[in-house]
Design an enzyme around this catalytic site. Sequence first.
Site, PDB file in Angstrom:
ATOM      1  N   LYS A 195       0.860  -1.184   0.000  1.00 31.61           N
ATOM      2  CA  LYS A 195       0.000   0.000   0.000  1.00 31.61           C
ATOM      3  C   LYS A 195       0.894   1.231   0.000  1.00 31.61           C
ATOM      4  O   LYS A 195       2.082   1.141   0.292  1.00 31.61           O
ATOM      5  CB  LYS A 195      -0.859   0.026   1.266  1.00 31.61           C
ATOM      6  CG  LYS A 195      -1.919  -1.024   1.297  1.00 31.61           C
ATOM      7  CD  LYS A 195      -2.747  -0.832   2.549  1.00 31.61           C
ATOM      8  CE  LYS A 195      -3.596  -2.049   2.818  1.00 31.61           C
ATOM      9  NZ  LYS A 195      -4.126  -2.041   4.158  1.00 31.61           N
ATOM     10  N   HIS A 196       0.298   2.381  -0.285  1.00 31.57           N
ATOM     11  CA  HIS A 196       1.116   3.596  -0.316  1.00 31.57           C
ATOM     12  C   HIS A 196       1.605   3.950   1.079  1.00 31.57           C
ATOM     13  O   HIS A 196       0.953   3.657   2.079  1.00 31.57           O
ATOM     14  CB  HIS A 196       0.305   4.751  -0.883  1.00 31.57           C
ATOM     15  CG  HIS A 196       0.027   4.590  -2.344  1.00 31.57           C
ATOM     16  ND1 HIS A 196       1.037   4.574  -3.282  1.00 31.57           N
ATOM     17  CD2 HIS A 196      -1.114   4.393  -3.019  1.00 31.57           C
ATOM     18  CE1 HIS A 196       0.504   4.396  -4.478  1.00 31.57           C
ATOM     19  NE2 HIS A 196      -0.795   4.275  -4.347  1.00 31.57           N
ATOM     20  N   ALA A 197       2.783   4.573   1.123  1.00 30.10           N
ATOM     21  CA  ALA A 197       3.334   5.012   2.399  1.00 30.10           C
ATOM     22  C   ALA A 197       2.369   6.020   3.023  1.00 30.10           C
ATOM     23  O   ALA A 197       1.673   6.754   2.321  1.00 30.10           O
ATOM     24  CB  ALA A 197       4.699   5.651   2.185  1.00 30.10           C
ATOM     25  N   ALA A 219       4.086   0.034  -3.605  1.00 29.57           N
ATOM     26  CA  ALA A 219       3.000   0.731  -4.304  1.00 29.57           C
ATOM     27  C   ALA A 219       3.440   2.106  -4.808  1.00 29.57           C
ATOM     28  O   ALA A 219       2.887   2.620  -5.779  1.00 29.57           O
ATOM     29  CB  ALA A 219       1.806   0.891  -3.364  1.00 29.57           C
ATOM     30  N   ASP A 220       4.415   2.697  -4.148  1.00 29.91           N
ATOM     31  CA  ASP A 220       4.843   4.044  -4.545  1.00 29.91           C
ATOM     32  C   ASP A 220       5.748   4.038  -5.773  1.00 29.91           C
ATOM     33  O   ASP A 220       6.070   5.081  -6.320  1.00 29.91           O
ATOM     34  CB  ASP A 220       5.596   4.718  -3.384  1.00 29.91           C
ATOM     35  CG  ASP A 220       4.715   4.874  -2.168  1.00 29.91           C
ATOM     36  OD1 ASP A 220       3.504   5.075  -2.347  1.00 29.91           O
ATOM     37  OD2 ASP A 220       5.231   4.776  -1.041  1.00 29.91           O
TER      38      ASP A 220
END
Length: 622
Positions: free
Chosen positions: A255-257, A265-266
Site C-alpha cells: 500500500k502507499h506510504a 505501491a509508490d
Amino acid sequence: MRLSYENRRYVETAKISACHIVALDEYLDKKRHVELKMDQALLLIHNELLGTHLTVYWNSERCYHCLPQALVNVSGSGKRGKPSIAAVAVSTQHGSILQLNDTVEEKEVCRLEYKFGEFGNYSLSVKHVNNGVSEIACDLVINKNPVDSNLPVCIAFLVGLAVIIAVCFLRFLLSLDDFNNWISKAINSRETDRLINSELGSPSRAGLFGDDAQPEVWRPCAVPPRLRSVDTFRGIALILMVFVNYGGGKYWYFKHASWNGLTVADLVFPWFVFIMGSSIFLSMTSILQRGCSKIRLLGKVAWRSFLLICIGIIIVNPNYCLGPLSWDKVRIPGVLQRLGVTYFVVAVVELLFAKPVPESCASERRCSFLQDITSSWPQWLFILMLESIWLALTFFLPVPGCPTGYLGPGGIGDLGKYPNCTGGAAGYIDRLLLGDDHIYQHPSSAVLYHTTVAYDPEGILGTINSIVMAFLGVQAGKILLYYKDQTKDILIRFTAWWCFLGLISLALTKVSENEGFIPINKNLWSISYVTTLSSFAFFILLILYPIVDVKGLWTGTPFFYPGMNSILVYVGHEVFESYFPFQWRLQDNQSHKEHLIQNIVATALWVLIAYILYKKKVFWKI
Ligand SMILES: *[C@@H]1O[C@H](CO)[C@@H](O)[C@H](O)[C@H]1NC(C)=O
Ligand SMILES: *[C@@H]1O[C@H](CO)[C@@H](O)[C@H](O)[C@H]1NC(C)=O
C-alpha cells in the site's frame, strides 16, 4: 483499537463504498469483547497497582513526531492479587510504542517499544516489585504466538520463481530442438531451406524476435523498430500497479506510504510516467520523420490529453451504493488526469523544440559526447524553470495558519501543532483552486496521522514534478535513439544517469526517511521522490535493454503484452475491479492469504486478457 478501526473503515469506504456502513453498528454491539482484525494483536493489560488508575497511550514507530493516542483506561486493582484487566487490539504492521501513565498524576509509569505479531495474544502486567524500594515493573508475556503474516508472500514468491524456472527449462529444451533443426538444415543446402520455409509460410525466428542486428538500415522515413524493453518496462509498472490497486494482499508494503517513505505501491506510477516520456520522444520522432506536420501533431497531442483527462475524471468518480454522486463532490484530479497534463506539456515542449535526430550519432562517432543533452538545451531550461517554480511555491508560498515550507502530513504529526496543514503548499493550492470537495477525501495519511482535511496525491503542484519525471524519460528515449546501435554508449549513459540521480537523491534525503532536506514523498511527488524513482528507472532500463533488445535473451513475456495495451488494462482494471472473478467473497475477510490469492488471480487475469488481445491485434489507442 477503537480509533484505528474507525479510520480503517473510513479508508476502505473510499473504495469499497458506503455499502459497509452496517458493519460499524455490528462492531459497536460487539465492542465489549475485542474482535481482532487483520494486522492486529490482542493485548491484555493487567493492572496490579492498588488504587492506581492507568491510561495507556499508543503510537506507531512509523508515525513521525506524533502525539501519543490514548488507547484505553485501566482502573486500579481493588484487592491484592486481583488485577483489573483491560483488553485492546493493537496494530501489528509496525513497531508499537506504549506509554502507561498514572491517570491522576499524569506521570509516566512505564514505557515500552515492541513489535506485536498478527493475531498474537499478549499480556502486559503492571505491578510493584518487592525489592524494598517501591518500584513499578511492566512485563510483557506472550500467551499465544502470533501467526507469520509474511508467509503467504514468501510462498507466492517461491511459486513464482518455480514457474519462471520451469518455463526457462522448457524453453531451453525447445531451443535444443531448434538447435537440432538448425544442424540438419545446415547440412542441407541453403536453397531448400528457404523453399521449405516459404512453403510452410512460417516466418524466420530472426524476424520475430529481432535478436539479430536490426536488418533495416536507418532511413529517415522508416518507422523505428519498437523497443521491446520500453514496452516491457511499461508492462512491469502497469502489472504492479494493477496488483497494488487491487489491494496487494492488504500488506502495508503493497500500500502507499502513510506520508514520507517508499513502499512497493509508490514505485509504479512514476515509472509509468517515465516510460510515457520515453515513448513520447520515440513515437514523435518517427512521426515527424514520416513528414507529418507539427501543427497536425499538436492537434493530436491536445486531443489525446483531453481524452485522457476526461476518461480519468469518469474513472475516479464511481457511484457508490449510497446513491449517485452529486456534481459538487466530483473529484477532479486523478492518475489519468495527471498523465494527460504531463503528456500534453512534455509533448508540446518536445514538439516546439524538436530537432531531427542527427544521423552521425547513429552511424559514426561524430557527435559530441553530450550531444543528447546539448541538443535539447531549451527543453532543459524549461524543465529547470518549472522545477524552480515547484521549489519556490513549496518552500516560500505563505499558507494561512501553517508554517511556510511545511512538508508534513498535519493531523497528529509534528506533535499535533498543524492538524489542518496536510501537504503544506501543495494541499493549500488544491483546496484553494479546486475546492475541498473536488479533491481526494481519504489520503493515505488518514490512518496513521489521523488527518482530517482532504488532500489529493495527484494534485496540481505535484504535476510539475511528474512533468520533470516524464522529461527524464524523454532523456532515456533520446539516449536510445541518438546512440542507436552503439550499445556501449547507451549503457554508459544509463549508468551515468542512474548514479547521478541516485547521488542527488542521497543528498536531498540525507539517507533518511524523515530527516532529509526534502524527504521522499509520494503524496507530494517531492523532487527527491522523482530523482530516486528515475534513478531506479534508468537502472531497470540498464538491465532490460541489453537483455531484451540487444541480446534477445528474454522477450519480455508476460509483461510485454499489458505494456502494449496500457490504457485498456488500466481503465479495465479500474472499471471491473468489483466484478467477478476479479473479486469474490472471501471465507475469512481478515486473512492476508485469501486477499493475496484473490489479488494475484485478478492481476494474472489482466495479463491473460492483454495477451489474448495482443494475439487478436486489438489495441486501445487514444
Ligand atoms: C489470551 O490469553 C489469555 C491468557 O492466557 C486468555 O485468558 C485469553 O482467553 C486469550 N484470549 C484469546 C482471544 O485467545
Ligand atoms: C481544523 O479544521 C477543523 C475542521 O474544519 C476545525 O474544527 C479546527 O478548528 C481546525 N484546526 C485548526 C488548528 O485550525
